[in-house]
Design a protein around this motif. Structure first.
Motif, PDB file in Angstrom:
ATOM      1  N   TYR A   9      -1.858   8.816   2.865  1.00  0.00           N
ATOM      2  CA  TYR A   9      -0.724   9.240   2.039  1.00  0.00           C
ATOM      3  C   TYR A   9       0.198   8.041   1.822  1.00  0.00           C
ATOM      4  N   HIS A  10       1.053   8.139   0.808  1.00  0.00           N
ATOM      5  CA  HIS A  10       2.122   7.159   0.615  1.00  0.00           C
ATOM      6  C   HIS A  10       3.460   7.889   0.710  1.00  0.00           C
ATOM      7  N   GLN A  11       4.070   8.199  -0.439  1.00  0.00           N
ATOM      8  CA  GLN A  11       5.355   8.897  -0.417  1.00  0.00           C
ATOM      9  C   GLN A  11       5.156  10.413  -0.380  1.00  0.00           C
ATOM     10  N   PHE A  71       0.143   7.092   6.769  1.00  0.00           N
ATOM     11  CA  PHE A  71       1.165   6.989   5.724  1.00  0.00           C
ATOM     12  C   PHE A  71       1.465   5.513   5.507  1.00  0.00           C
ATOM     13  N   ASP A  72       1.142   5.017   4.320  1.00  0.00           N
ATOM     14  CA  ASP A  72       1.302   3.590   4.040  1.00  0.00           C
ATOM     15  C   ASP A  72       2.727   3.248   3.608  1.00  0.00           C
ATOM     16  N   ASP A  73       3.143   2.065   3.953  1.00  0.00           N
ATOM     17  CA  ASP A  73       4.358   1.396   3.455  1.00  0.00           C
ATOM     18  C   ASP A  73       5.639   1.700   4.231  1.00  0.00           C
ATOM     19  N   GLY A  74       5.704   2.808   4.968  1.00  0.00           N
ATOM     20  CA  GLY A  74       6.913   3.091   5.758  1.00  0.00           C
ATOM     21  C   GLY A  74       8.106   3.541   4.936  1.00  0.00           C
ATOM     22  N   SER A 107       9.239  -3.336  -3.454  1.00  0.00           N
ATOM     23  CA  SER A 107       9.369  -4.154  -4.668  1.00  0.00           C
ATOM     24  C   SER A 107       8.013  -4.540  -5.262  1.00  0.00           C
ATOM     25  N   TRP A 108       6.944  -4.508  -4.460  1.00  0.00           N
ATOM     26  CA  TRP A 108       5.626  -4.898  -4.970  1.00  0.00           C
ATOM     27  C   TRP A 108       5.080  -3.922  -6.002  1.00  0.00           C
ATOM     28  N   VAL A 109       5.659  -2.716  -6.107  1.00  0.00           N
ATOM     29  CA  VAL A 109       5.146  -1.752  -7.091  1.00  0.00           C
ATOM     30  C   VAL A 109       5.722  -2.005  -8.485  1.00  0.00           C
ATOM     31  N   SER A 137       1.050  -1.947  11.541  1.00  0.00           N
ATOM     32  CA  SER A 137       1.484  -3.014  10.630  1.00  0.00           C
ATOM     33  C   SER A 137       0.808  -2.888   9.271  1.00  0.00           C
ATOM     34  N   HIS A 138       1.582  -3.194   8.244  1.00  0.00           N
ATOM     35  CA  HIS A 138       1.069  -3.248   6.874  1.00  0.00           C
ATOM     36  C   HIS A 138       1.395  -4.649   6.336  1.00  0.00           C
ATOM     37  N   THR A 139       1.298  -5.637   7.244  1.00  0.00           N
ATOM     38  CA  THR A 139       1.590  -7.074   7.008  1.00  0.00           C
ATOM     39  C   THR A 139       3.100  -7.345   6.900  1.00  0.00           C
ATOM     40  N   SER A 141       4.499  -8.988   4.023  1.00  0.00           N
ATOM     41  CA  SER A 141       5.025  -8.941   2.652  1.00  0.00           C
ATOM     42  C   SER A 141       4.141  -8.185   1.660  1.00  0.00           C
ATOM     43  N   HIS A 142       3.132  -7.456   2.156  1.00  0.00           N
ATOM     44  CA  HIS A 142       2.268  -6.617   1.310  1.00  0.00           C
ATOM     45  C   HIS A 142       1.439  -7.394   0.268  1.00  0.00           C
ATOM     46  N   PRO A 143       0.778  -8.497   0.682  1.00  0.00           N
ATOM     47  CA  PRO A 143      -0.080  -9.214  -0.274  1.00  0.00           C
ATOM     48  C   PRO A 143      -1.493  -8.634  -0.311  1.00  0.00           C
TER      49      PRO A 143
HETATM   50 ZN   LIG Z   1       0.802  -0.398   0.786  1.00  0.00          ZN
END
Ligand SMILES: [Zn+2]
Length: 247
Positions: A9-11, A71-74, A107-109, A137-139, A141-143
């Motif tokens: 999931y994300h949001q 759940f990705d991105d936090g 911001s990456w979206v 961890s999802h890194t 800076s999300h590269p």
């Molecule tokens: Zn992500």
């Protein structure tokens, strides 16, 4: 044989039930609640990632129909919308945070035409950890890890692990590759950094034949009703690419 479905999931929030694009990014809150209720009703056992690892390694017996929720991105909406529903069911879950963007926005979206959403800050992430959820961890800076040089890959994995461990005061064993982007360099770097698992977006069920550092997941799209998720769990789903394994 141990077979585990990992859902991605994300949001989770009060979005319209049908967004025009990027539907894997959003899950409508009532729909999420219905999906979680369906898991219980249909005899699925929601387990944490550590329990999944023990099962895949053959060190523990898995419960019937095991499912791992990720759940990705936090996003802040994890705490506001998803966590209360998960807690009500007693479900464990893993949240993957972007260590260099705590308290900022996704911001990456923006280049994809989406509005960045708020990400949890350090205090909120600690709250999630104290509630018993796993933080991975999802890194930094999300590269896309498969597209950056070796040094950056190593830094994204080691520095994010250390930053999150400092925030939580506890070990961070789990990694999620942003966009699912990974190659053999990233997998070796994840092993060198000390991660126990790494999750991808390979749309398959995890088995002991998988490398723990490239565990497949099935994405839940906004269009998925509870029945849609049930179908996803039952479906075999062949991955688009052969999984990467360390030999
Ligand atoms: Zn992500």
């Amino acid at each position: 044989m141990s077979r585990i479905n990992l859902l991605m999931y994300h949001q989770v929030g009060d979005f319209p039930t049908r967004m025009p694009s990027h539907r894997g990014q959003y899950c409508h809150r009532p729909r999420f609640a219905a999906q979680m209720a369906m898991l219980k009703r249909c005899g699925y056992s929601v387990i944490g990632l550590d329990a999944a690892v023990a099962g895949l390694r053959g060190e523990a017996t898995l419960p019937a129909r095991p499912v791992v929720l990720t759940f990705d991105d936090g996003y802040v909406d994890f705490l506001e919308c998803a966590a209360p529903i998960l807690k009500a069911h007693g479900y464990p879950a893993t949240v993957y945070a972007v260590a260099g963007l705590l308290g900022q926005a996704s911001s990456w979206v923006e280049p994809e035409g989406l509005r960045p959403a708020p990400l949890m800050n350090a205090a909120q992430l600690r709250q999630v950890h104290e509630m018993g959820f796993t933080v991975g961890s999802h890194t930094v800076s999300h590269p896309r890890l498969a597209q950056v040089d070796n040094r950056r890959v190593a830094e994204e994995l080691t520095i994010s692990k250390r930053m999150l461990e400092d925030v939580l005061g506890s070990r961070v064993d789990h990694l999620c590759y942003p966009y699912g982007s990974h190659d053999i360099r990233a997998v070796h770097a994840a092993a060198d950094a000390g991660y126990v698992t790494g999750t991808t977006c390979a749309r398959a069920i995890a088995t002991p034949a998988d490398d723990l550092l490239t565990l497949p997941r099935k994405p839940v799209s906004q269009g998925n009703t509870a029945f849609g998720v049930l179908w996803k769990l039952i479906a075999k789903n062949t991955p688009r690419h052969p999984p990467i394994r360390r030999s």
